[in-house]
Write a protein that holds these residues in place. Structure first.
Motif, PDB file in Angstrom:
ATOM      1  N   VAL A  10     115.025  49.374  91.635  1.00 35.90           N
ATOM      2  CA  VAL A  10     113.876  49.259  90.735  1.00 35.90           C
ATOM      3  C   VAL A  10     112.851  50.312  91.155  1.00 35.90           C
ATOM      4  O   VAL A  10     111.886  50.021  91.877  1.00 35.90           O
ATOM      5  CB  VAL A  10     113.264  47.839  90.760  1.00 35.90           C
ATOM      6  N   PRO A  11     113.061  51.560  90.729  1.00 35.05           N
ATOM      7  CA  PRO A  11     112.169  52.642  91.167  1.00 35.05           C
ATOM      8  C   PRO A  11     110.720  52.461  90.738  1.00 35.05           C
ATOM      9  O   PRO A  11     109.815  52.991  91.385  1.00 35.05           O
ATOM     10  CB  PRO A  11     112.795  53.900  90.547  1.00 35.05           C
ATOM     11  N   GLU A  12     110.469  51.692  89.698  1.00 37.58           N
ATOM     12  CA  GLU A  12     109.095  51.482  89.220  1.00 37.58           C
ATOM     13  C   GLU A  12     108.206  50.806  90.265  1.00 37.58           C
ATOM     14  O   GLU A  12     106.991  50.969  90.261  1.00 37.58           O
ATOM     15  CB  GLU A  12     109.104  50.630  87.934  1.00 37.58           C
ATOM     16  N   LEU A  13     108.791  50.055  91.176  1.00 33.45           N
ATOM     17  CA  LEU A  13     108.015  49.355  92.208  1.00 33.45           C
ATOM     18  C   LEU A  13     108.182  49.973  93.597  1.00 33.45           C
ATOM     19  O   LEU A  13     107.683  49.452  94.593  1.00 33.45           O
ATOM     20  CB  LEU A  13     108.426  47.876  92.258  1.00 33.45           C
ATOM     21  N   GLU A  14     108.860  51.119  93.674  1.00 30.51           N
ATOM     22  CA  GLU A  14     109.177  51.736  94.963  1.00 30.51           C
ATOM     23  C   GLU A  14     107.944  52.043  95.818  1.00 30.51           C
ATOM     24  O   GLU A  14     107.953  51.732  97.015  1.00 30.51           O
ATOM     25  CB  GLU A  14     110.026  52.995  94.756  1.00 30.51           C
ATOM     26  N   GLU A  70     105.172  38.668  86.586  1.00 33.74           N
ATOM     27  CA  GLU A  70     104.499  37.562  87.249  1.00 33.74           C
ATOM     28  C   GLU A  70     104.783  37.519  88.742  1.00 33.74           C
ATOM     29  O   GLU A  70     105.920  37.322  89.160  1.00 33.74           O
ATOM     30  CB  GLU A  70     104.916  36.233  86.613  1.00 33.74           C
ATOM     31  N   VAL A  71     103.737  37.698  89.537  1.00 31.51           N
ATOM     32  CA  VAL A  71     103.846  37.591  90.993  1.00 31.51           C
ATOM     33  C   VAL A  71     103.899  36.107  91.343  1.00 31.51           C
ATOM     34  O   VAL A  71     103.059  35.327  90.907  1.00 31.51           O
ATOM     35  CB  VAL A  71     102.655  38.271  91.692  1.00 31.51           C
ATOM     36  N   ALA A  72     104.910  35.723  92.116  1.00 30.86           N
ATOM     37  CA  ALA A  72     105.087  34.324  92.511  1.00 30.86           C
ATOM     38  C   ALA A  72     105.493  34.285  93.980  1.00 30.86           C
ATOM     39  O   ALA A  72     105.712  35.325  94.601  1.00 30.86           O
ATOM     40  CB  ALA A  72     106.162  33.667  91.636  1.00 30.86           C
ATOM     41  N   ALA A  73     105.604  33.069  94.519  1.00 27.71           N
ATOM     42  CA  ALA A  73     106.044  32.912  95.909  1.00 27.71           C
ATOM     43  C   ALA A  73     107.051  31.775  95.993  1.00 27.71           C
ATOM     44  O   ALA A  73     106.911  30.753  95.319  1.00 27.71           O
ATOM     45  CB  ALA A  73     104.863  32.632  96.826  1.00 27.71           C
ATOM     46  N   ARG A 123      98.788  40.495  93.636  1.00 28.35           N
ATOM     47  CA  ARG A 123      98.533  40.761  92.209  1.00 28.35           C
ATOM     48  C   ARG A 123      97.540  41.902  92.053  1.00 28.35           C
ATOM     49  O   ARG A 123      97.714  42.792  91.217  1.00 28.35           O
ATOM     50  CB  ARG A 123      97.998  39.503  91.517  1.00 28.35           C
ATOM     51  N   SER A 124      96.492  41.874  92.847  1.00 31.32           N
ATOM     52  CA  SER A 124      95.471  42.915  92.777  1.00 31.32           C
ATOM     53  C   SER A 124      96.054  44.285  93.140  1.00 31.32           C
ATOM     54  O   SER A 124      95.776  45.291  92.474  1.00 31.32           O
ATOM     55  CB  SER A 124      94.314  42.559  93.710  1.00 31.32           C
ATOM     56  N   ALA A 125      96.870  44.326  94.172  1.00 34.46           N
ATOM     57  CA  ALA A 125      97.470  45.595  94.601  1.00 34.46           C
ATOM     58  C   ALA A 125      98.409  46.171  93.541  1.00 34.46           C
ATOM     59  O   ALA A 125      98.598  47.385  93.475  1.00 34.46           O
ATOM     60  CB  ALA A 125      98.217  45.400  95.916  1.00 34.46           C
ATOM     61  N   LEU A 126      98.988  45.310  92.724  1.00 32.85           N
ATOM     62  CA  LEU A 126      99.947  45.753  91.704  1.00 32.85           C
ATOM     63  C   LEU A 126      99.364  45.790  90.295  1.00 32.85           C
ATOM     64  O   LEU A 126     100.087  46.050  89.329  1.00 32.85           O
ATOM     65  CB  LEU A 126     101.179  44.832  91.719  1.00 32.85           C
ATOM     66  N   ALA A 127      98.070  45.566  90.165  1.00 36.81           N
ATOM     67  CA  ALA A 127      97.443  45.483  88.841  1.00 36.81           C
ATOM     68  C   ALA A 127      97.702  46.716  87.981  1.00 36.81           C
ATOM     69  O   ALA A 127      97.865  46.603  86.757  1.00 36.81           O
ATOM     70  CB  ALA A 127      95.939  45.241  88.977  1.00 36.81           C
ATOM     71  N   ALA A 128      97.767  47.888  88.575  1.00 38.73           N
ATOM     72  CA  ALA A 128      97.963  49.118  87.796  1.00 38.73           C
ATOM     73  C   ALA A 128      99.402  49.318  87.335  1.00 38.73           C
ATOM     74  O   ALA A 128      99.640  50.126  86.443  1.00 38.73           O
ATOM     75  CB  ALA A 128      97.518  50.327  88.620  1.00 38.73           C
ATOM     76  N   VAL A 129     100.358  48.595  87.922  1.00 37.39           N
ATOM     77  CA  VAL A 129     101.771  48.814  87.557  1.00 37.39           C
ATOM     78  C   VAL A 129     102.425  47.624  86.863  1.00 37.39           C
ATOM     79  O   VAL A 129     103.528  47.764  86.332  1.00 37.39           O
ATOM     80  CB  VAL A 129     102.622  49.235  88.777  1.00 37.39           C
ATOM     81  N   LEU A 130     101.780  46.463  86.888  1.00 34.76           N
ATOM     82  CA  LEU A 130     102.365  45.293  86.228  1.00 34.76           C
ATOM     83  C   LEU A 130     101.660  45.010  84.917  1.00 34.76           C
ATOM     84  O   LEU A 130     100.445  45.160  84.834  1.00 34.76           O
ATOM     85  CB  LEU A 130     102.279  44.068  87.136  1.00 34.76           C
TER      86      LEU A 130
END
Length: 181
Positions: free
Chosen positions: A13-17, A77-80, A139-146
């Motif tokens: 999944v290169p989009e999240l690399e 969706e970020v989950a745990a 979630r905050s760290a990934l806000a620009a890509v999700l």
């Protein structure tokens, strides 16, 4: 190949690399790959896989890939999990579950996650809840890509070993070069 590593069949999944690689650099820099083809961000299909697959084993993986169509999916969706692993679930998850089932059928000696999990849920591991890491901080760290629009177009065989993580093989999924717009 030394006895200290293991192999994994996965969808990169290169989009999240960039994010996932940064977490590997934080937790275990010795597992950060120098192989430019290696994608730390991935959805596991079968792990652990065979330590030394034969030509016939690799041909079985190629056959699964050849009959499995490439597909689009979204990560949003970020989950745990209860153990604190922060992850993203692909939507739809069914094509990943189908690939895992087909590979497990081809390699019954390689149950997903060594048979340690009763329910195997397709996911992309992001981090682990702990000091400075929460669902909200992730979630905050990934806000620009999700949400991330992604395409599963291949299966890769990765080797994981301290100081020696690399891609061993890759197989295109059926129609991987075709894009439907």
């Amino acid at each position: 190949m030394s006895g200290g590593g293991h192999s994994v069949l996965l969808v990169p999944v290169p989009e999240l690399e960039p994010f996932v690689r940064s977490r590997w650099e934080h937790y275990d820099p010795a597992l950060v790959s120098a192989d430019s083809a290696f994608t730390h961000a991935h959805i596991t299909l079968l792990a652990p896989y065979l330590p030394a697959p034969t030509y016939d084993d690799l041909s079985l993986v190629a056959a699964v890939a050849a009959r499995s169509p490439a597909f689009e999916f979204e990560l949003a969706e970020v989950a745990a999990f209860p153990d604190g692993i922060v992850h993203l679930r692909p939507e739809p998850a069914e094509p990943f579950a189908r690939l895992t089932a087909q590979l497990w059928e081809a390699f019954p000696q390689c149950p997903p996650y060594a048979g340690q999990l009763a329910d195997v849920e397709p996911h992309l591991t992001l981090d682990r809840i702990g000091p400075g890491v929460t669902l909200e901080s992730t979630r905050s760290a990934l806000a620009a890509v999700l949400p991330a629009a992604c395409r599963a177009d291949r299966i890769e065989l990765h080797w994981y070993e301290t100081g020696n993580c690399h891609v061993r093989e890759q197989w295109s999924l059926a129609g991987a070069n075709l894009r439907v717009c």
